[in-house]
Design a protein around this motif. Structure first.
Motif, PDB file in Angstrom:
ATOM      1  N   GLY A   1      68.242 -87.851 -82.332  1.00  0.00           N
ATOM      2  CA  GLY A   1      66.925 -87.820 -82.962  1.00  0.00           C
ATOM      3  C   GLY A   1      67.093 -87.589 -84.447  1.00  0.00           C
ATOM      4  N   VAL A   2      66.083 -86.972 -85.048  1.00  0.00           N
ATOM      5  CA  VAL A   2      66.160 -86.622 -86.470  1.00  0.00           C
ATOM      6  C   VAL A   2      66.205 -85.115 -86.606  1.00  0.00           C
ATOM      7  CG1 VAL A   2      65.029 -88.720 -87.321  1.00  0.00           C
ATOM      8  CG2 VAL A   2      63.640 -86.721 -86.761  1.00  0.00           C
ATOM      9  N   ARG A   3      66.878 -84.660 -87.639  1.00  0.00           N
ATOM     10  CA  ARG A   3      66.910 -83.229 -87.958  1.00  0.00           C
ATOM     11  C   ARG A   3      66.040 -83.032 -89.189  1.00  0.00           C
ATOM     12  NH1 ARG A   3      69.070 -78.502 -87.147  1.00  0.00           N
ATOM     13  NH2 ARG A   3      69.894 -77.223 -88.822  1.00  0.00           N
ATOM     14  N   VAL A   4      65.120 -82.094 -89.115  1.00  0.00           N
ATOM     15  CA  VAL A   4      64.197 -81.819 -90.211  1.00  0.00           C
ATOM     16  C   VAL A   4      64.479 -80.409 -90.708  1.00  0.00           C
ATOM     17  CG1 VAL A   4      61.774 -81.712 -90.917  1.00  0.00           C
ATOM     18  CG2 VAL A   4      62.475 -83.296 -89.096  1.00  0.00           C
TER      19      VAL A   4
ATOM     20  N   ASP B   1      67.269 -73.927 -83.325  1.00  0.00           N
ATOM     21  CA  ASP B   1      66.510 -75.124 -83.693  1.00  0.00           C
ATOM     22  C   ASP B   1      65.418 -75.370 -82.660  1.00  0.00           C
ATOM     23  OD1 ASP B   1      68.098 -75.595 -85.886  1.00  0.00           O
ATOM     24  OD2 ASP B   1      69.059 -77.397 -85.088  1.00  0.00           O
ATOM     25  N   GLU B   2      64.278 -75.849 -83.134  1.00  0.00           N
ATOM     26  CA  GLU B   2      63.200 -76.249 -82.223  1.00  0.00           C
ATOM     27  C   GLU B   2      63.277 -77.749 -82.036  1.00  0.00           C
ATOM     28  OE1 GLU B   2      59.252 -75.110 -83.327  1.00  0.00           O
ATOM     29  OE2 GLU B   2      59.810 -73.024 -83.652  1.00  0.00           O
ATOM     30  N   ASP B   3      63.198 -78.209 -80.799  1.00  0.00           N
ATOM     31  CA  ASP B   3      63.135 -79.651 -80.584  1.00  0.00           C
ATOM     32  C   ASP B   3      61.724 -79.999 -80.140  1.00  0.00           C
ATOM     33  OD1 ASP B   3      63.945 -78.295 -78.152  1.00  0.00           O
ATOM     34  OD2 ASP B   3      64.171 -80.267 -77.251  1.00  0.00           O
ATOM     35  N   ARG B   4      61.148 -80.978 -80.848  1.00  0.00           N
ATOM     36  CA  ARG B   4      59.786 -81.415 -80.561  1.00  0.00           C
ATOM     37  C   ARG B   4      59.785 -82.928 -80.372  1.00  0.00           C
ATOM     38  NH1 ARG B   4      56.264 -78.173 -85.126  1.00  0.00           N
ATOM     39  NH2 ARG B   4      57.113 -76.112 -84.694  1.00  0.00           N
ATOM     40  N   ARG B   5      59.034 -83.348 -79.395  1.00  0.00           N
ATOM     41  CA  ARG B   5      58.928 -84.777 -79.090  1.00  0.00           C
ATOM     42  C   ARG B   5      57.749 -85.359 -79.865  1.00  0.00           C
ATOM     43  NH1 ARG B   5      62.508 -88.263 -77.382  1.00  0.00           N
ATOM     44  NH2 ARG B   5      61.508 -89.992 -76.364  1.00  0.00           N
ATOM     45  N   PHE B   6      58.007 -86.460 -80.544  1.00  0.00           N
ATOM     46  CA  PHE B   6      56.977 -87.204 -81.258  1.00  0.00           C
ATOM     47  C   PHE B   6      57.075 -88.649 -80.776  1.00  0.00           C
ATOM     48  CE2 PHE B   6      57.854 -83.656 -84.077  1.00  0.00           C
ATOM     49  CZ  PHE B   6      56.581 -83.256 -84.474  1.00  0.00           C
ATOM     50  N   GLY B   7      56.278 -89.008 -79.764  1.00  0.00           N
ATOM     51  CA  GLY B   7      56.324 -90.363 -79.219  1.00  0.00           C
ATOM     52  C   GLY B   7      57.737 -90.725 -78.801  1.00  0.00           C
ATOM     53  N   PRO B   8      58.314 -91.785 -79.406  1.00  0.00           N
ATOM     54  CA  PRO B   8      59.635 -92.258 -78.988  1.00  0.00           C
ATOM     55  C   PRO B   8      60.819 -91.475 -79.579  1.00  0.00           C
ATOM     56  CG  PRO B   8      58.765 -93.683 -80.692  1.00  0.00           C
ATOM     57  CD  PRO B   8      57.692 -92.680 -80.380  1.00  0.00           C
ATOM     58  N   ILE B   9      60.564 -90.482 -80.423  1.00  0.00           N
ATOM     59  CA  ILE B   9      61.669 -89.765 -81.067  1.00  0.00           C
ATOM     60  C   ILE B   9      61.594 -88.264 -80.806  1.00  0.00           C
ATOM     61  CG2 ILE B   9      61.850 -91.487 -82.922  1.00  0.00           C
ATOM     62  CD1 ILE B   9      60.589 -89.294 -84.766  1.00  0.00           C
TER      63      ILE B   9
ATOM     64  N   ARG C   1      64.819 -71.762 -89.540  1.00  0.00           N
ATOM     65  CA  ARG C   1      64.465 -71.131 -90.818  1.00  0.00           C
ATOM     66  C   ARG C   1      63.376 -71.924 -91.557  1.00  0.00           C
ATOM     67  NH1 ARG C   1      68.479 -70.547 -95.934  1.00  0.00           N
ATOM     68  NH2 ARG C   1      67.044 -69.452 -97.297  1.00  0.00           N
ATOM     69  N   SER C   2      63.318 -73.232 -91.327  1.00  0.00           N
ATOM     70  CA  SER C   2      62.372 -74.095 -92.036  1.00  0.00           C
ATOM     71  C   SER C   2      60.992 -74.148 -91.384  1.00  0.00           C
ATOM     72  CB  SER C   2      62.932 -75.517 -92.125  1.00  0.00           C
ATOM     73  OG  SER C   2      64.137 -75.545 -92.842  1.00  0.00           O
ATOM     74  N   VAL C   3      60.871 -73.721 -90.134  1.00  0.00           N
ATOM     75  CA  VAL C   3      59.624 -73.864 -89.388  1.00  0.00           C
ATOM     76  C   VAL C   3      58.402 -73.337 -90.144  1.00  0.00           C
ATOM     77  CG1 VAL C   3      58.359 -73.131 -87.303  1.00  0.00           C
ATOM     78  CG2 VAL C   3      60.682 -74.043 -87.114  1.00  0.00           C
ATOM     79  N   PRO C   4      58.401 -72.096 -90.664  1.00  0.00           N
ATOM     80  CA  PRO C   4      57.173 -71.638 -91.332  1.00  0.00           C
ATOM     81  C   PRO C   4      56.846 -72.422 -92.608  1.00  0.00           C
ATOM     82  CG  PRO C   4      58.901 -69.964 -91.477  1.00  0.00           C
ATOM     83  CD  PRO C   4      59.404 -71.050 -90.590  1.00  0.00           C
ATOM     84  N   PHE C   5      57.855 -72.999 -93.246  1.00  0.00           N
ATOM     85  CA  PHE C   5      57.647 -73.746 -94.476  1.00  0.00           C
ATOM     86  C   PHE C   5      57.189 -75.175 -94.207  1.00  0.00           C
ATOM     87  CE2 PHE C   5      60.802 -70.461 -95.282  1.00  0.00           C
ATOM     88  CZ  PHE C   5      60.246 -69.817 -96.376  1.00  0.00           C
ATOM     89  N   LEU C   6      57.320 -75.618 -92.955  1.00  0.00           N
ATOM     90  CA  LEU C   6      56.890 -76.959 -92.572  1.00  0.00           C
ATOM     91  C   LEU C   6      55.476 -76.981 -91.998  1.00  0.00           C
ATOM     92  CD1 LEU C   6      60.229 -78.275 -91.054  1.00  0.00           C
ATOM     93  CD2 LEU C   6      59.047 -79.176 -93.074  1.00  0.00           C
ATOM     94  N   GLU C   7      54.804 -75.848 -92.014  1.00  0.00           N
ATOM     95  CA  GLU C   7      53.423 -75.804 -91.552  1.00  0.00           C
ATOM     96  C   GLU C   7      52.592 -76.767 -92.404  1.00  0.00           C
ATOM     97  OE1 GLU C   7      49.925 -72.521 -91.532  1.00  0.00           O
ATOM     98  OE2 GLU C   7      51.868 -71.876 -90.777  1.00  0.00           O
TER      99      GLU C   7
END
Length: 191
Positions: A24-27, A53-61, A68-74
């Motif tokens: 997948g992609v790493r954000v 790391d949190e893995d989240r499904r977005f349609g096909p990916i 560490r980035s989760v709160p900054f990606l809100e």
């Protein structure tokens, strides 16, 4: 909430399908909560996944989001817009540069918050700045000075009397600070 639009999902899915061994992609955000924050998307292979790391499904990916980035990606948005030249992937993360720290935040985030919100505004009066390079295993903050602080004759006093004192008072698990700046370059030094 972190969003990847349908057009971005389809675009990323097409890119991923052309790669071998990609999950997948790493954000993630480099230097989150600082003025130098950069939001990044990269291919994610098995070896790239880190604990927490949190893995989240977005349609096909699948997106693997650095903890560490989760709160900054809100409220972040990844979008793709087609145009005559092909198209453009855009990432808007309005909270990436905002300091979001608490007593539970990683030590790097708390140190960066103090440096960028308390120390650097004072150093800016002399055209200087300081940034965190790393935290050693023995809890020493490795710092680098720039601008008017690089090569300045007063940097030792600034480091010990100002920066180190502030950091040790506000980050109790920190054991000390060390400067790795090459101060032989005095071309921009304030003193």
């Amino acid at each position: 909430m972190f969003t990847i639009t349908e057009s971005a999902q389809n675009y990323l899915a097409e890119l991923l399908s052309k790669q071998d061994g990609v999950l997948g992609v790493r954000v993630f955000i480099n230097q989150p909560g600082t003025p130098k924050a950069e939001t990044c998307i990269a291919y994610c292979r098995e070896d790239d996944i880190k604990e927490g790391d949190e893995d989240r499904r977005f349609g096909p990916i699948t997106a693997f989001i650095e903890s560490r980035s989760v709160p900054f990606l809100e409220d972040a948005l990844v979008d793709y817009n087609k145009d005559r030249m092909g198209g453009q992937l855009t990432i808007k993360a309005p909270n990436a540069k905002l300091p979001r720290v608490s007593d539970d935040s990683p030590i790097e985030d708390r140190i960066n918050y103090i440096l960028y919100n308390e120390v650097n505004p004072a150093l800016a009066a002399h055209g200087g700045e300081v940034s965190l390079v790393e935290i050693t295993e023995d809890q020493i903050a490795i710092l680098q000075f720039g601008g008017g602080c690089q090569g300045c004759g007063m940097v030792d006093q600034t480091l010990k009397g100002g920066v180190e004192k502030s950091l040790l008072e506000q980050v109790p698990e920190l054991k000390g600070v060390r400067d790795v700046t090459d101060h032989s370059d005095r071309s921009q030094a304030y003193y």
